[in-house]
Design a protein around this motif. Structure first.
Motif, PDB file in Angstrom:
ATOM      1  N   GLY A  25       1.100   3.823  -7.111  1.00 56.35           N
ATOM      2  CA  GLY A  25      -0.595   3.654  -7.575  1.00 56.35           C
ATOM      3  C   GLY A  25      -1.097   2.841  -6.411  1.00 56.35           C
ATOM      4  O   GLY A  25      -2.380   2.970  -6.039  1.00 56.35           O
ATOM      5  N   VAL A  26      -0.204   1.774  -5.781  1.00 57.72           N
ATOM      6  CA  VAL A  26      -1.031   1.301  -4.628  1.00 57.72           C
ATOM      7  C   VAL A  26      -1.471   2.067  -3.498  1.00 57.72           C
ATOM      8  O   VAL A  26      -2.436   1.898  -2.883  1.00 57.72           O
ATOM      9  N   CYS A  27      -0.588   2.881  -3.007  1.00 57.37           N
ATOM     10  CA  CYS A  27      -0.522   3.814  -2.124  1.00 57.37           C
ATOM     11  C   CYS A  27      -1.912   4.614  -2.455  1.00 57.37           C
ATOM     12  O   CYS A  27      -2.604   4.876  -1.313  1.00 57.37           O
ATOM     13  N   PHE A  28      -2.057   5.384  -3.392  1.00 55.79           N
ATOM     14  CA  PHE A  28      -3.295   6.088  -3.351  1.00 55.79           C
ATOM     15  C   PHE A  28      -4.463   5.528  -3.579  1.00 55.79           C
ATOM     16  O   PHE A  28      -5.682   5.975  -3.161  1.00 55.79           O
ATOM     17  N   LYS A  29      -4.474   4.459  -4.239  1.00 53.28           N
ATOM     18  CA  LYS A  29      -5.700   3.288  -4.380  1.00 53.28           C
ATOM     19  C   LYS A  29      -6.229   3.223  -2.952  1.00 53.28           C
ATOM     20  O   LYS A  29      -7.416   3.045  -2.735  1.00 53.28           O
ATOM     21  N   ASN A  30      -5.187   2.782  -2.160  1.00 52.52           N
ATOM     22  CA  ASN A  30      -5.645   2.502  -0.550  1.00 52.52           C
ATOM     23  C   ASN A  30      -5.255   3.802   0.362  1.00 52.52           C
ATOM     24  O   ASN A  30      -4.792   3.358   1.598  1.00 52.52           O
ATOM     25  N   ARG A  31      -5.303   4.738  -0.145  1.00 50.00           N
ATOM     26  CA  ARG A  31      -4.938   5.990   0.622  1.00 50.00           C
ATOM     27  C   ARG A  31      -5.775   6.088   2.157  1.00 50.00           C
ATOM     28  O   ARG A  31      -4.961   6.284   3.258  1.00 50.00           O
ATOM     29  N   ASP A  32      -6.717   5.573   2.375  1.00 49.64           N
ATOM     30  CA  ASP A  32      -7.594   5.570   3.512  1.00 49.64           C
ATOM     31  C   ASP A  32      -6.898   4.888   4.460  1.00 49.64           C
ATOM     32  O   ASP A  32      -7.103   5.169   5.786  1.00 49.64           O
ATOM     33  N   VAL A  33      -6.514   3.886   4.175  1.00 51.62           N
ATOM     34  CA  VAL A  33      -5.968   2.624   5.176  1.00 51.62           C
ATOM     35  C   VAL A  33      -4.377   2.662   5.022  1.00 51.62           C
ATOM     36  O   VAL A  33      -3.661   1.654   5.846  1.00 51.62           O
ATOM     37  N   TRP A  34      -3.553   3.408   4.112  1.00 50.35           N
ATOM     38  CA  TRP A  34      -2.274   3.097   3.861  1.00 50.35           C
ATOM     39  C   TRP A  34      -1.444   3.434   4.959  1.00 50.35           C
ATOM     40  O   TRP A  34      -0.771   2.744   5.636  1.00 50.35           O
ATOM     41  N   ASN A  35      -1.510   4.487   5.860  1.00 49.07           N
ATOM     42  CA  ASN A  35      -0.661   4.912   6.836  1.00 49.07           C
ATOM     43  C   ASN A  35      -0.880   3.683   8.117  1.00 49.07           C
ATOM     44  O   ASN A  35       0.307   3.475   8.563  1.00 49.07           O
ATOM     45  N   ARG A  36      -2.105   3.475   8.423  1.00 48.83           N
ATOM     46  CA  ARG A  36      -2.019   2.341   9.254  1.00 48.83           C
ATOM     47  C   ARG A  36      -1.607   1.080   8.884  1.00 48.83           C
ATOM     48  O   ARG A  36      -0.807   0.252   9.738  1.00 48.83           O
ATOM     49  N   PHE A  37      -1.463   0.683   7.769  1.00 46.96           N
ATOM     50  CA  PHE A  37      -0.907  -0.498   7.249  1.00 46.96           C
ATOM     51  C   PHE A  37       0.699  -0.456   7.101  1.00 46.96           C
ATOM     52  O   PHE A  37       1.232  -1.177   7.652  1.00 46.96           O
ATOM     53  N   ILE A  38       1.166   0.588   6.891  1.00 42.15           N
ATOM     54  CA  ILE A  38       2.815   0.985   6.912  1.00 42.15           C
ATOM     55  C   ILE A  38       3.120   0.824   8.097  1.00 42.15           C
ATOM     56  O   ILE A  38       4.209   0.162   8.603  1.00 42.15           O
ATOM     57  N   LYS A  39       2.291   1.282   9.271  1.00 39.79           N
ATOM     58  CA  LYS A  39       2.800   1.125  10.694  1.00 39.79           C
ATOM     59  C   LYS A  39       2.949  -0.192  11.101  1.00 39.79           C
ATOM     60  O   LYS A  39       3.755  -0.866  12.046  1.00 39.79           O
ATOM     61  N   TYR A  40       1.804  -1.224  10.548  1.00 40.93           N
ATOM     62  CA  TYR A  40       2.045  -2.565  10.712  1.00 40.93           C
ATOM     63  C   TYR A  40       3.436  -2.806  10.161  1.00 40.93           C
ATOM     64  O   TYR A  40       4.150  -3.620  10.700  1.00 40.93           O
ATOM     65  N   LEU A  41       3.814  -2.688   8.829  1.00 42.55           N
ATOM     66  CA  LEU A  41       5.089  -2.919   8.214  1.00 42.55           C
ATOM     67  C   LEU A  41       6.067  -2.555   9.017  1.00 42.55           C
ATOM     68  O   LEU A  41       7.390  -3.401   9.044  1.00 42.55           O
TER      69      LEU A  41
END
Length: 404
Positions: free
Chosen positions: A173-189
């Motif tokens: 649910g968090v992923c789909f809510k923030n899907r526009d920035v999710w991939n970029r954020f995961i690269k940070y993690l």
């Protein structure tokens, strides 16, 4: 049924469906010279083991474009079996046109003939007013095997507790809510989740700067709102931000969850997987299915095959509904023609005409776009962000796997 004569066909499931339903003592395959190679024998025996089919196999070749030769071979097989006192049936679901005509011509010679009618999901006994329903389910591995492949890794290796599955649902649910920035954020993690010369989550505790430049002009930033949502979901804990918001501290709950979290694409795959297992329609659901285009022989192990440079594939999710497989490719970007072509080839090779193919994406695909129209031409269904938003992913999976 003692003996089943199976007209070998390029549609994998049709070569084994009758044997699986009727469970004969013996299956005699009759097909083209080039189609009945050693891999067919290996596939037949491997499939029998997978589904618990206790029968013997034999293989006879004939020119399917030669009516007289096909008819002669069929008569020989029927005579041999009937003289041995074996009730003998011919399955004409598969096979070339001349082979079907040759089989039909033998009805006056007491040849019993069956044919699978997909419109009613049953075998018709030709010449009789009798049906045999097909009420079986096949595993994902079985469909790969009958097409000449071997699964060597799948989601059965992913064992999560009930509590972890609940966390996974929340993170989806968090992923789909923030899907526009999710991939970029995961690269940070990904960057902050491992130290120098370490793997992800070798240390579950993370103390990192809020943003940084990788030296190539790319800036990676933490996303405070997403971090708080992940903490609320339970996949991270002990979340703290420094007063000046220049550093962030947190801990992964365990290494398995950490490995999932830093994989930006796995959440779409898991969303499809969960929709499949929560439906009552699917017999088997597997994710991250890896397989080679080969089958172990008596002289070679699966490990030896995997070590060789043989053709191989990975499918994000494979589901089976009765005798129908569906192959799902998951993309966290807008799909391309190459994605459609790859999925189409996979469906054709390992599923045949009964199989379904689905391309799932976190993006919104315009119904009038060239990609959507191309997918429809190729009989590939697209499940885009709208289905995830309105909660109808399960219903759409069920819809595309209905036998027509």
């Amino acid at each position: 049924m003692k003996t089943l004569i199976e007209l070998f066909d390029q549609e994998p499931i049709y070569n084994y469906l009758a044997a699986t339903v009727f469970e004969p003592d013996r299956v005699c395959f009759l097909g083209d010279y080039e189609s009945l190679d050693i891999d067919v024998s290996s596939a037949a025996h491997e499939y029998a083991q997978l589904v618990g089919l206790d029968c013997s196999f034999s293989f006879s070749a004939a020119d399917s474009d030669n009516y007289d030769e096909m008819r002669r071979k069929l008569k020989e097989l029927i005579r041999r079996e009937t003289e041995a006192g074996n009730e003998c049936f011919i399955d004409v679901t598969g096979g070339r046109d001349l082979a079907l005509v040759a089989a039909g011509s033998l009805i006056p010679y007491d040849a019993k003939i069956v044919y699978y009618d997909r419109s009613i999901n049953a075998f018709r006994h030709l010449g009789e007013e009798r049906l045999t329903g097909v009420d079986i389910g096949l595993s994902c591995d079985a469909f790969i095997t009958i097409a000449g492949g071997t699964v060597y890794s799948d989601s059965r290796n992913k064992k999560f507790t009930d509590e972890e599955w609940e966390i996974i649902r929340k993170v989806i649910g968090v992923c789909f809510k923030n899907r526009d920035v999710w991939n970029r954020f995961i690269k940070y993690l990904q960057k902050v989740a491992k130290g120098e010369n370490e793997r992800v989550a070798d240390d579950l505790n993370v103390d990192a700067v809020f943003s940084f430049d990788d030296g190539d002009g790319k800036t990676f930033r933490c996303h405070e709102e997403i971090m708080r949502e992940l903490a609320a979901a339970g996949i991270i804990e002990y979340l703290r931000f420094s007063p000046d918001k220049k550093r962030v501290r947190f801990s992964f709950i365990n290494r398995e969850m950490a490995m999932l979290l830093v994989n930006e694409g796995v959440w779409l795959e898991l969303a499809i997987y969960l929709a499949g297992i929560e439906s009552e329609k699917f017999f088997d659901v597997q994710s991250s299915v890896k397989f080679v285009w080969d089958i172990p022989s008596r002289s070679e192990s699966l490990e030896e095959i995997v070590d060789r440079p043989v053709p191989r594939n990975e499918v994000d999710v494979v589901l089976t509904r009765g005798v129908l497989p569906v192959f799902v490719s998951c993309k966290t970007r807008m799909p391309t023609n190459d994605d459609l072509n790859e999925l189409y080839a996979l469906r054709k090779k390992f599923g045949g005409e009964l199989a379904a193919a689905v391309l799932a994406t976190t993006k919104s695909v315009d119904r009038k776009s060239p990609i959507w129209e191309r997918a429809e031409e190729m009989q590939i269904s697209i499940i885009d962000e709208r289905y995830f938003e309105n909660g109808t992913v399960m219903k759409q999976l069920e819809k595309v796997t209905e036998l027509k």
